[in-house]
Write a protein that holds these residues in place. Structure first.
Motif, short mmCIF file in Angstrom:
data_model
loop_
_atom_site.label_atom_id
_atom_site.label_comp_id
_atom_site.label_asym_id
_atom_site.label_seq_id
_atom_site.Cartn_x
_atom_site.Cartn_y
_atom_site.Cartn_z
N VAL A 1 0.96 -1.05 0.13
CA VAL A 1 -0.01 0.02 -0.05
C VAL A 1 0.88 1.29 0.09
O VAL A 1 0.73 2.09 -0.79
CB VAL A 1 -0.79 0.12 1.51
CG1 VAL A 1 -1.56 1.26 1.19
CG2 VAL A 1 -2.07 -1.16 1.40
N SER A 2 1.80 1.25 1.06
CA SER A 2 2.78 2.46 1.11
C SER A 2 3.60 2.49 -0.22
O SER A 2 3.69 3.77 -0.77
CB SER A 2 3.71 2.29 2.33
OG SER A 2 4.57 3.23 2.29
N GLY A 3 4.23 1.57 -0.67
CA GLY A 3 4.99 1.62 -2.10
C GLY A 3 4.03 2.08 -3.11
O GLY A 3 4.65 3.02 -4.12
N THR A 4 2.60 1.49 -3.10
CA THR A 4 1.96 2.10 -4.31
C THR A 4 1.78 3.59 -4.41
O THR A 4 1.88 4.33 -5.28
CB THR A 4 0.56 1.39 -4.36
OG1 THR A 4 0.69 0.07 -4.24
CG2 THR A 4 -0.58 1.83 -5.36
N ILE B 1 -5.59 -2.69 -5.51
CA ILE B 1 -6.45 -4.04 -5.24
C ILE B 1 -5.58 -5.23 -4.61
O ILE B 1 -6.24 -6.07 -3.89
CB ILE B 1 -7.24 -4.16 -6.47
CG1 ILE B 1 -8.50 -2.91 -6.66
CG2 ILE B 1 -7.89 -5.36 -6.75
CD1 ILE B 1 -8.92 -3.03 -8.18
N PHE B 2 -4.59 -5.07 -5.43
CA PHE B 2 -3.74 -6.48 -5.08
C PHE B 2 -3.34 -6.36 -3.81
O PHE B 2 -2.99 -7.42 -3.00
CB PHE B 2 -2.48 -6.37 -6.02
CG PHE B 2 -3.18 -7.03 -7.56
CD1 PHE B 2 -3.24 -8.08 -7.74
CD2 PHE B 2 -3.29 -6.04 -8.34
CE1 PHE B 2 -3.76 -8.65 -8.87
CE2 PHE B 2 -3.52 -6.59 -9.74
CZ PHE B 2 -3.95 -7.91 -10.04
N ALA B 3 -2.62 -5.03 -3.16
CA ALA B 3 -2.33 -4.81 -1.80
C ALA B 3 -3.61 -5.25 -0.98
O ALA B 3 -3.40 -6.04 0.28
CB ALA B 3 -1.98 -3.38 -1.59
N GLY C 1 7.85 0.17 2.31
CA GLY C 1 7.12 0.58 1.30
C GLY C 1 7.82 1.58 0.42
O GLY C 1 7.75 1.72 -0.85
N ILE C 2 8.79 2.26 1.19
CA ILE C 2 9.34 3.47 0.39
C ILE C 2 10.36 2.88 -0.60
O ILE C 2 10.64 3.03 -1.80
CB ILE C 2 10.19 4.30 1.43
CG1 ILE C 2 9.39 5.20 2.13
CG2 ILE C 2 11.16 5.21 0.68
CD1 ILE C 2 10.04 5.87 3.55
N LEU D 1 -2.61 3.56 9.64
CA LEU D 1 -4.16 3.48 9.83
C LEU D 1 -4.46 2.01 9.27
O LEU D 1 -5.05 1.47 10.01
CB LEU D 1 -5.14 4.65 8.96
CG LEU D 1 -6.45 4.61 9.26
CD1 LEU D 1 -6.46 4.94 10.80
CD2 LEU D 1 -7.20 5.48 8.62
N VAL D 2 -4.20 1.95 8.10
CA VAL D 2 -4.57 0.24 7.48
C VAL D 2 -4.03 -0.98 8.35
O VAL D 2 -4.63 -1.77 8.73
CB VAL D 2 -4.08 0.53 5.93
CG1 VAL D 2 -4.27 -1.01 5.27
CG2 VAL D 2 -5.12 1.32 5.20
#
Length: 838
Positions: free
Chosen positions: A30-33, A267-269, A331-332, A366-367
């Motif tokens: 999520v973060s990477g996206t 979506i994939f995350a 994610g970075i 949050l997620v």
């Protein structure tokens, strides 16, 4: 209670590691996206501003001219330069240009390679393209090349280079090498520059320009200059846009493209996080079960149910927060990796600094925290409901018959409703909301199967009993252990099931679609070869003319496309078309394609209400009108579609003639010698592809396979999380059964036997998840068929047995690999210490 929760986290660090990893992986994606899309978006905007830094007003040909070809002539350019407030005006031409390396192969990405014109100012230089070596091109046989491409190919000033502009191959002298930040070059393509007359001739725009860019005098605003231009030029001759508006439009287009990509990646995350929920629920369920006596004592000394639940949720919050922070940091790196990966695959990713938006920080924290806390709520609630006395007497509280009956009834209702909705959706495939109906039915069915998985585990795992008996006592114990706690087994298998369901469903649909497209495309061809340009660039009519003069060729028909009145017009050689193409007619026949006689595809016929004998009006690209007569209605395909008419009818209305493909029939069919003759006759053009039917099929298959492999790579994260779930379940199970394992060792089961028992248990659970996932995936792939066949009549379900077998084998391999560490840990337990374990 808060201190108790923190103590439990610290006391069970190893046990919670898998949960942290699962949440971390999902959060990292999520973060990477978010990091990746924001980085690309800001880099695109910065590049647009840089490319448009000297543009205050842009003039383009009015939209609605049909072909989109240049119609801005030299007179309008001269008038633009004399408009009050204008400092200078530059006329631009652009089109596909492929550069050959010294071995004759095409250099760079064909989708980004282009040619343009060098437009010198008053000082004799074009500020956009400063020359690093040599001088600007002059005359029809000279050109300049961007520095990156020249260095890659080893070209120097004075070399003769073969290039292809709009079809024909040319040999030009390299007079200059320039530096540029043009988006075509940064996207991995090549940029060739010619003087303006040469560019106009080679790129199919004699005497014309595609765009005029005007720079304002100091003190003149873009808005004032735009108004002056619109007043000075003939009304309707051009469409004027300020440089700021042009940059904003490009930014919006990039944002829309990035938004679509971001949605797909998220979506994939989400799928990975969803799979991780099973792992988290499993982990906390087992942790709570192992601490049942501890929680009962807390209840006995005064702790309320809410406090017990709150203690478990606090523990989950700490674990989720740690996983979220680590996941955000990872994610970075994922964002940087995605940029590098996408750049290497497509070359269309602009350079720029890595951007970490605040949305990535907040969303990650949050997620990750919410997912962990919500997944731990049910185990925490169950722990609080156990009576203290019952908990002290039994470490493992079994589910009551009433709860199992209720669970199975609810699961059956969901599954039944899901199947009914899916079947309804397949029957209502013509409904525009059929995809939503199918998605809703699939969701209900998946939920139903999740709920019913404990019930399904016993009979399905029992089928493996004959095979497990081969392994003796270890096999028998493995089967019993795998069904000892059906809920735990079900949760573990369900995590793997989700990933395999999606992978299998996508594979079934993609394989069926690929096979159908191949059949449809190849079946429509009588020709032996299809000639096309790299990067889907237009072909010069000279290609078809040259081929038609060869002794080896018996029939040639170029496909020339023009958009008008919301319909696609496809021009063909009416005399030879029936020799190179085979159409599947639903009404009427091919007849004779000449004059105003045409055939239309079924989609156009349905949209316009046409049938054989119908006459309908058409407005060509030059604005002239005519009436066409339909002689037949055919099924369109990936190569031939739209309203087919004779090129002799279409060509007079086209300012310039460009073909998309050329179909070629030869005397001896598709042979190596014939292909070599065609390639040689076309000047061994590096940008021209001469493909036989087999190569057309392979190109289609390659495109589908590439997309499918990208989806596999994205879904791999969900499978990795599922593997962690299997490892976690087995590790916790080994800890939970320490005394039992010690007793087995004491009565004679050796260490290899213990390892074998744990591995077989893992194998059975993984194969159980594999069977459910592959079965559901095939069902969903079948259900999607009617919806696809509505737009592709040749679509038929094809089961890729080889890949399905590979997926089943992969599930088995996952089970074996996941058991390596837990099996080793179980075998190394000291039997005396294990027997004394609580």
């Amino acid at each position: 209670m808060f201190k108790t929760a923190l103590r439990n986290v610290l006391a069970h660090k190893a046990r919670l590691l898998m949960t942290v990893l699962a949440v971390m992986l999902g959060v990292a994606f999520v973060s990477g996206t978010l990091v990746f899309t924001e980085t690309v978006s800001q880099a695109s905007q910065a590049q647009s501003r840089q490319n448009l830094r000297d543009v205050d007003v842009s003039l383009r040909a009015p939209s609605g001219n049909g072909s989109g070809l240049p119609v801005i002539d030299q007179k309008l350019l001269d008038k633009s330069a004399r408009v009050p407030g204008a400092a200078s005006a530059t006329g631009l031409i652009s089109g596909f240009t492929g550069i050959a390396d010294k071995n004759g192969a095409l250099i760079g990405d064909p989708n980004s390679s282009k040619g343009g014109n060098y437009f010198p100012g008053a000082d004799g230089k074009d500020a956009r393209y400063p020359m690093r070596d040599g001088a600007a091109p002059h005359g029809p046989h000279e050109f300049a090349l961007d520095a990156r491409t020249a260095d890659e190919a080893g070209y120097k000033v004075g070399d003769t280079v073969r290039l292809s502009a709009n079809g024909p191959v040319h040999e030009q002298k390299l007079t200059g090498i320039f530096t540029t930040d043009d988006s075509a070059v940064t996207a991995g393509g090549a940029l060739a520059l010619f003087d303006t007359p040469t560019a106009q001739k080679l790129l199919g725009a004699p005497g014309g320009f595609q765009e005029i860019r005007i720079k304002a005098d100091p003190g003149t605003s873009q808005t004032a200059l735009k108004s002056a231009v619109e007043s000075a030029l003939p009304k309707g001759s051009v469409e004027a846009t300020t440089g700021k508006q042009l940059a904003d439009d490009i930014g919006k287009a990039n944002a829309k493209k990035n938004s679509t990509m971001q949605t797909a990646l998220l979506i994939f995350a989400g799928i990975a996080l969803f799979v991780g929920i099973f792992l988290i629920v499993n982990t906390f369920t087992m942790l709570v079960a192992q601490r049942t006596r501890e929680l009962a004592l807390l209840r006995a000394v005064g702790a309320s149910r809410r406090q017990v639940t709150r203690s478990v949720l606090t523990e989950a919050f700490v674990v989720g927060a740690i996983a979220s922070v680590v996941g955000f940091a990872a994610g970075i790196g994922v964002g940087a990796g995605l940029r590098a990966l996408m750049g290497s695959m497509s070359g269309n990713i602009p350079d720029g600094p890595l951007v970490v938006p605040m949305s990535a920080v907040l969303t990650s924290l949050l997620v990750g925290t919410l997912v962990t806390v919500l997944a731990a709520w049910l185990p925490g609630r169950r722990a609080a409901k156990i009576p203290p006395i019952a908990a002290m007497n039994s470490v493992h509280a079994t589910a009551t018959t009433k709860s199992l009956v209720l669970r199975n009834a609810i699961g059956a209702l969901f599954a039944g409703a899901g199947i009914a909705v899916v079947l309804y959706g397949t029957g209502a495939s013509d409904n525009k909301n059929a995809d939503l109906v199918l998605a809703g039915g699939a969701t209900l069915l998946m939920i139903g199967v999740f709920i019913l998985t404990p019930l399904l585990s016993r009979p399905l795992i029992a089928l493996a009993a004959p095979v497990l008996r081969i392994f003796g006592v270890a096999g028998t114990l493995a089967r019993q252990n795998s069904v000892r706690n059906p809920r735990r087994t079900a949760a573990t298998a369900s995590a793997l099931m989700v990933g395999l369901t999606l992978i299998t469903g996508l594979t079934v649909v993609a394989t069926s679609l690929q096979t159908s497209v191949e059949k449809q495309a190849v079946a429509s061809l009588k020709s032996d070869y299809v000639v096309s340009m790299a990067g889907s660039a237009p072909l010069s009519p000279d290609v078809a003319k040259k081929l038609s003069t060869l002794d080896e060729v018996t029939a040639v028909s170029p496909l020339r496309k023009s958009f008008t009145d919301g319909a696609l017009l496809t021009g063909v050689n009416g005399k030879d078309f029936d020799k190179v193409a085979r159409l599947d007619f639903t009404q009427g026949s091919l007849g004779t394609i000449q004059g105003n006689q045409v055939v239309v595809d079924s989609d156009t016929a349905k949209e316009k209400g046409l049938h054989p004998g119908s006459r309908f009006p058409v407005t060509f690209a030059d604005g002239k009108k005519s009436t066409l007569t339909v002689s037949g209605v055919y099924e369109g395909n990936g190569i031939i579609m739209g309203v087919i008419l004779d090129n002799a009818t279409l060509a007079p209305h086209e300012k310039t003639a460009d073909d998309s493909q050329v179909l070629v029939k030869t005397k001896d069919g598709a042979t190596d010698a014939t292909k070599d003759a065609l390639v040689t006759a076309l000047g061994k053009n590096p940008a021209l592809f001469v493909a036989d039917k087999q190569e057309v099929t392979e190109a289609i298959a390659g495109a589908v396979t590439l997309i499918l492999n990208m989806l596999y790579a994205l879904l791999a994260m969900a499978v990795i999380v599922a593997v962690l779930g299997v490892i976690n379940t087995l590790a916790m199970s080994v800890f939970e059964r320490s005394r039992e394992i010690g007793m087995l060792r004491a009565i004679g089961l050796d260490r290899p036997g213990i390892k074998r028992m744990v591995r077989l248990e893992s194998l059975v659970i993984s194969l159980f998840g594999g069977v459910l996932g592959i079965g559901l995936g095939v069902f969903f792939g079948w259900a999607a068929g009617p919806m696809i066949s509505g737009s592709m009549p040749t679509y038929a379900l094809v089961l890729p047995w080889g890949r399905l077998g590979l997926f089943f084998a992969a599930a088995a391999l996952i089970g074996v690999l996941a058991a390596l560490w837990p099996a080793r840990r179980a075998a190394r337990l000291n039997m005396l210490t294990a027997i004394k374990a609580e």
